[in-house]
Write a protein that holds these residues in place. Structure first.
Motif, short mmCIF file in Angstrom:
data_model
loop_
_atom_site.label_atom_id
_atom_site.label_comp_id
_atom_site.label_asym_id
_atom_site.label_seq_id
_atom_site.Cartn_x
_atom_site.Cartn_y
_atom_site.Cartn_z
N THR A 225 0.84 -1.19 0.00
CA THR A 225 0.00 0.00 0.00
C THR A 225 0.88 1.25 0.00
O THR A 225 1.69 1.44 0.92
CB THR A 225 -0.93 0.03 1.22
N LEU A 226 0.72 2.07 -1.03
CA LEU A 226 1.52 3.28 -1.15
C LEU A 226 0.73 4.47 -0.61
O LEU A 226 -0.42 4.69 -0.99
CB LEU A 226 1.92 3.53 -2.61
N THR A 227 1.36 5.22 0.29
CA THR A 227 0.75 6.41 0.88
C THR A 227 1.63 7.61 0.58
O THR A 227 2.83 7.59 0.87
CB THR A 227 0.61 6.25 2.41
N SER A 228 1.06 8.64 -0.01
CA SER A 228 1.82 9.86 -0.29
C SER A 228 1.44 10.94 0.72
O SER A 228 0.34 10.93 1.29
CB SER A 228 1.54 10.35 -1.71
N PHE A 229 2.35 11.87 0.94
CA PHE A 229 2.10 12.94 1.89
C PHE A 229 3.08 14.09 1.60
O PHE A 229 4.12 13.90 0.95
CB PHE A 229 2.25 12.47 3.34
N SER A 230 2.74 15.26 2.09
CA SER A 230 3.59 16.44 1.97
C SER A 230 3.44 17.29 3.21
O SER A 230 2.36 17.37 3.81
CB SER A 230 3.19 17.28 0.74
N VAL A 231 4.53 17.93 3.60
CA VAL A 231 4.44 18.96 4.64
C VAL A 231 3.62 20.12 4.08
O VAL A 231 3.85 20.55 2.95
CB VAL A 231 5.85 19.42 5.05
N PRO A 232 2.64 20.62 4.81
CA PRO A 232 1.81 21.70 4.29
C PRO A 232 2.63 22.89 3.81
O PRO A 232 3.56 23.34 4.48
CB PRO A 232 0.94 22.08 5.50
N ALA A 233 2.27 23.39 2.62
CA ALA A 233 2.88 24.57 2.00
C ALA A 233 4.32 24.33 1.53
O ALA A 233 4.99 25.27 1.10
CB ALA A 233 2.82 25.79 2.91
N ALA A 234 4.80 23.08 1.58
CA ALA A 234 6.17 22.80 1.14
C ALA A 234 6.25 22.83 -0.37
O ALA A 234 5.33 22.42 -1.08
CB ALA A 234 6.62 21.44 1.66
N LEU A 235 7.40 23.27 -0.87
CA LEU A 235 7.66 23.20 -2.31
C LEU A 235 7.88 21.76 -2.74
O LEU A 235 7.51 21.39 -3.86
CB LEU A 235 8.87 24.04 -2.67
N SER A 236 8.51 20.96 -1.89
CA SER A 236 8.69 19.53 -2.15
C SER A 236 8.99 18.84 -0.83
O SER A 236 9.51 19.45 0.12
CB SER A 236 9.82 19.26 -3.14
N THR A 237 8.64 17.55 -0.77
CA THR A 237 8.85 16.73 0.42
C THR A 237 9.39 15.38 -0.02
O THR A 237 8.91 14.80 -1.00
CB THR A 237 7.52 16.52 1.20
N PHE A 238 10.40 14.86 0.69
CA PHE A 238 11.00 13.57 0.38
C PHE A 238 11.04 12.69 1.62
O PHE A 238 11.36 13.16 2.72
CB PHE A 238 12.43 13.74 -0.15
N ALA A 239 10.72 11.41 1.46
CA ALA A 239 10.82 10.42 2.53
C ALA A 239 12.08 9.60 2.31
O ALA A 239 12.17 8.85 1.33
CB ALA A 239 9.59 9.52 2.56
N TYR A 240 13.04 9.73 3.20
CA TYR A 240 14.34 9.10 2.99
C TYR A 240 14.45 7.70 3.57
O TYR A 240 15.25 6.90 3.09
CB TYR A 240 15.45 10.00 3.54
N GLU A 241 13.67 7.38 4.59
CA GLU A 241 13.73 6.01 5.10
C GLU A 241 12.61 5.79 6.10
O GLU A 241 12.20 6.71 6.81
CB GLU A 241 15.08 5.72 5.77
N THR A 242 12.10 4.56 6.14
CA THR A 242 11.26 4.09 7.23
C THR A 242 11.99 2.92 7.89
O THR A 242 12.69 2.15 7.21
CB THR A 242 9.86 3.66 6.75
#
Length: 339
Positions: free
Chosen positions: A169-186
């Motif tokens: 299951t893929l879940t996407s998310f962004s920090v509010p008002a961010a130009l870009s957001t990256f998830a580097y590791e879980t």
């Protein structure tokens, strides 16, 4: 290969931020971060950029040769190196190794002739191409022992959204008002994910996403002008780097929700901590006085003492506003995305 077997015991101190870029001694009972070896991918003039480390002690990363070509690599726990990792669809000389699990499955990315970024998994010598559906760019940044993976994607807006894939299951998310957001590791327990985002002024800040999907941000040491969180382990020890106003970049050790310490490779003004495993082994890099990046392995002894950060914001997942991406190298730590 240039390999310097050194043991440098560096005792962390309880810093009062802004940090001065040096370590001092504490009582013998305090925790420490000890450099155990440095390494370079074989070849004259190569820049060596480790990215993640698995529980075996294998390190994945990339090297940049003297002509500017970027290739992935694995440094195995016995100190030997893989052949260069080159995605078959890489047409411009840019393939990165970004994540590795205990099965030695590598997650990485590459660039094609139109300048877009795409990704792959590499297992047993076989490449499997990967792009998030209905996107124009995908940047894989990690894979854990459960097969969960993280990264960022661009749906054509020019804004990268972070994603985690757990159990298919893929879940996407962004920090509010961010130009870009990256998830580097879980981490292997899939309880925490870390990364960074770019705010409306083009400044990089760390964040973490907790087990209920809440985003905690900004994660910045006092005095930071750029913060990136790269990796974590099942003890929720997080590593990364931050730059201060004087132009020095420090390695960063973070314990959520708000405790920091710093690490500087001796004699260097640029240190980055990129990956950490459950045994407390860290992979990272430093830059020497001639501008050459070298890899290193370090270990955590005890728990390095930390200082509290300032207040953070907390928000549940929210789509990023559609804002043009800041493509200046300085906004990305001179790499896009940061490495």
């Amino acid at each position: 290969m240039k390999s310097k077997q050194i043991i440098i015991s560096i005792l962390a101190v309880l810093f009062v931020f802004p940090l001065m870029g040096t370590f001092g001694q504490q009582a013998a009972s305090s925790g420490s971060i000890e450099v155990i070896t440095t390494f370079d991918y074989p070849g004259a003039g190569n820049l060596t950029l480790p990215q993640k480390i698995n529980e075996r002690g294998d390190v994945v990363g990339e090297f940049i040769d003297s002509s500017g070509v970027t290739r992935g690599f694995i440094r195995f726990s016995n100190g030997t190196f893989s052949d260069p990792i080159v995605d078959p669809n890489d047409t411009v000389g840019f393939t990165e190794g970004r994540g590795i699990n205990n099965s030695r499955t590598v997650a990485g990315d590459y660039v094609i002739s139109d300048g877009t970024l795409h990704s792959f998994f590499l297992s047993g010598g076989t490449f499997t191409e990967y792009d998030v559906p209905a996107t124009v760019q995908t940047n894989l940044l990690s894979i854990n022992d459960a097969g969960s993976f993280t990264g960022g994607f661009d749906d054509g807006s020019g804004v990268f959204q972070a994603f985690v894939s757990v159990g298919g299951t893929l879940t996407s998310f962004s920090v509010p008002a961010a130009l870009s957001t990256f998830a580097y590791e879980t981490n292997n327990s899939n309880q925490l994910a870390v990364g960074y985002y770019i705010d409306g002024s083009g400044i990089l800040h760390g964040y973490y996403r907790d087990s209920v999907g809440a985003l905690h941000f900004p994660i910045d040491p006092s005095g930071s002008v750029t913060t990136v969180l790269f990796g974590l382990n099942d003890r929720n020890w997080v590593v990364g780097r931050y730059a201060d106003g004087s132009g020095v970049t420090h390695g960063l050790f973070f314990v959520p929700p708000s405790q920091f310490s710093t690490f500087d490779f001796p004699g260097s003004t640029f240190t980055s901590l990129n990956g950490i495993n459950d045994k407390g082994l860290i992979c990272g890099r430093y830059v020497d006085g001639s501008g050459i990046a070298h890899g290193f392995l370090a270990r955590v002894r005890g728990t390095p003492p930390t200082n509290p950060a300032g207040p953070e914001m907390k928000a549940f997942t929210s789509p990023s506003r559609i804002t043009p991406l800041n493509t200046s190298p300085s906004a990305w730590g001179n790499a896009m995305p940061a490495r």
